[in-house]
Design an enzyme around this catalytic site. Sequence first.
Site, mmCIF file in Angstrom:
data_model
loop_
_atom_site.group_PDB
_atom_site.id
_atom_site.type_symbol
_atom_site.label_atom_id
_atom_site.label_comp_id
_atom_site.label_asym_id
_atom_site.label_seq_id
_atom_site.Cartn_x
_atom_site.Cartn_y
_atom_site.Cartn_z
ATOM 1 N N ARG A 174 -0.257 -3.312 7.398
ATOM 2 C CA ARG A 174 -2.623 -3.862 8.324
ATOM 3 C C ARG A 174 -3.425 -3.665 6.787
ATOM 4 O O ARG A 174 -4.106 -5.085 6.819
ATOM 5 C CB ARG A 174 -2.814 -2.508 9.005
ATOM 6 C CG ARG A 174 -3.342 -2.614 9.610
ATOM 7 C CD ARG A 174 -3.135 -1.095 10.669
ATOM 8 N NE ARG A 174 -2.597 -1.134 11.703
ATOM 9 C CZ ARG A 174 -1.371 -0.681 11.513
ATOM 10 N NH1 ARG A 174 -0.989 0.153 10.962
ATOM 11 N NH2 ARG A 174 -0.945 -0.613 12.666
ATOM 12 N N THR A 175 -3.862 -2.667 5.390
ATOM 13 C CA THR A 175 -4.361 -3.490 5.119
ATOM 14 C C THR A 175 -3.955 -4.894 4.155
ATOM 15 O O THR A 175 -5.139 -4.780 4.226
ATOM 16 C CB THR A 175 -4.387 -2.406 4.175
ATOM 17 O OG1 THR A 175 -4.226 -0.639 4.795
ATOM 18 C CG2 THR A 175 -5.436 -2.174 2.861
ATOM 19 N N LYS B 204 10.978 -1.829 -14.043
ATOM 20 C CA LYS B 204 11.572 -1.950 -15.574
ATOM 21 C C LYS B 204 10.955 -0.556 -16.559
ATOM 22 O O LYS B 204 11.554 -1.207 -16.851
ATOM 23 C CB LYS B 204 11.734 -3.474 -15.894
ATOM 24 C CG LYS B 204 12.623 -4.243 -14.702
ATOM 25 C CD LYS B 204 12.535 -6.212 -15.645
ATOM 26 C CE LYS B 204 13.163 -6.421 -14.645
ATOM 27 N NZ LYS B 204 12.631 -8.209 -15.075
ATOM 28 N N ARG C 52 -3.336 -0.801 -4.092
ATOM 29 C CA ARG C 52 -2.928 0.587 -3.681
ATOM 30 C C ARG C 52 -1.799 1.046 -4.612
ATOM 31 O O ARG C 52 -0.849 0.151 -5.234
ATOM 32 C CB ARG C 52 -2.419 -0.133 -1.778
ATOM 33 C CG ARG C 52 -2.174 1.184 -1.581
ATOM 34 C CD ARG C 52 -1.717 1.162 0.059
ATOM 35 N NE ARG C 52 -2.749 1.510 0.624
ATOM 36 C CZ ARG C 52 -2.375 1.544 2.020
ATOM 37 N NH1 ARG C 52 -1.870 1.474 2.308
ATOM 38 N NH2 ARG C 52 -3.798 1.109 3.017
ATOM 39 N N HIS D 79 -9.997 6.245 0.900
ATOM 40 C CA HIS D 79 -9.036 4.564 1.600
ATOM 41 C C HIS D 79 -10.781 4.231 1.802
ATOM 42 O O HIS D 79 -10.717 3.952 2.742
ATOM 43 C CB HIS D 79 -8.078 4.756 2.694
ATOM 44 C CG HIS D 79 -7.591 3.749 3.446
ATOM 45 N ND1 HIS D 79 -8.246 2.851 2.659
ATOM 46 C CD2 HIS D 79 -6.621 3.731 3.737
ATOM 47 C CE1 HIS D 79 -7.177 1.952 3.166
ATOM 48 N NE2 HIS D 79 -6.863 1.998 3.942
#
Length: 312
Positions: free
Chosen positions: A63-64, A91, A113, A141
């Site tokens: 969604r975001t 890695k 995020r 958020h």
Amino acid sequence: MAETAQQLSTKHLLGIKDLSADDIHLLLDTASTFKDVINRPIKKVPSLRDITIANVFFENSTRTRLSFELAEKRLSADVINFAASSSSVSKGETLIDTVNNILAMKVDMIVMRHPYPGAGVFLSKHVDAQIINAGDGAHEHPTQALLDAFSIREQYGDVAGKKVAIIGDILHSRVALSNILCLQKLGAEVLVCGPTTLIPKYITSLGVKVEHDLLKALRWCDVANMLRIQLERQDINYFPSLREYSMLYGLNKAILESLDKKITIMHPGPINRGVEITSDVADSQHSIILDQVQNGVAVRMAVLYLLAGKRV
């Protein structure tokens, strides 16, 4: 409402705690303009034509990420998408090295995020780019809180004086903290509701009411924001079972119809249907959940547009 400033007071969007009430009003007013734009037949504007934005997601998101990507493209920005699961991070590459490699490609803004609280703040001190926090662990958020506030303002005309109940997994929710800070700065009253084990002990220091009875919370509020149970963040059992949680804190149509007033139902998504909310509530006329999704694009366009004005 008093006339708001025409420029944000901050270079980054790391959290609601860094925004003034004037900043928030400016963002919401700008989002209102962009909502008109995205409802036109031609939905693109050339505002960020010379800006390159990288979406750097170290956690899964649908969604975001899609909302930011669509907002960026509506503003005519060049967009790079980066997913940590298929990158050199697997890695052992560090966060700073990863982002600096992206910036070497002449990227102007980073939408990030990350699973760790404060990752955006850390990055903003070590790299030369504007950072937008798209969620950092269980911390903040900010764009979700802004779109929630925008949705409430759209529904009622103003956020000030409204009573908002945030119900569910407060302990693990970045949405809850950002919403509390944003709503209070706009003059709303906030109450949190959930089992004792999912209400953090510090929450009363934020000036919010605490309620453990769902029905009392619903009778008190104008708006109920139903949060998802975040099982992926829970390392121990905070309640006996999802069935018991649903019986005590799940919102269904019978409960909604037992109230002596109409309230507005919100949810940041994704919804666990049948746990925190039933389908007949999520899809009812009380719900503005799909409005929140649409408003998310307009709000993120406003964030990107106004921060681009702060580039040095």
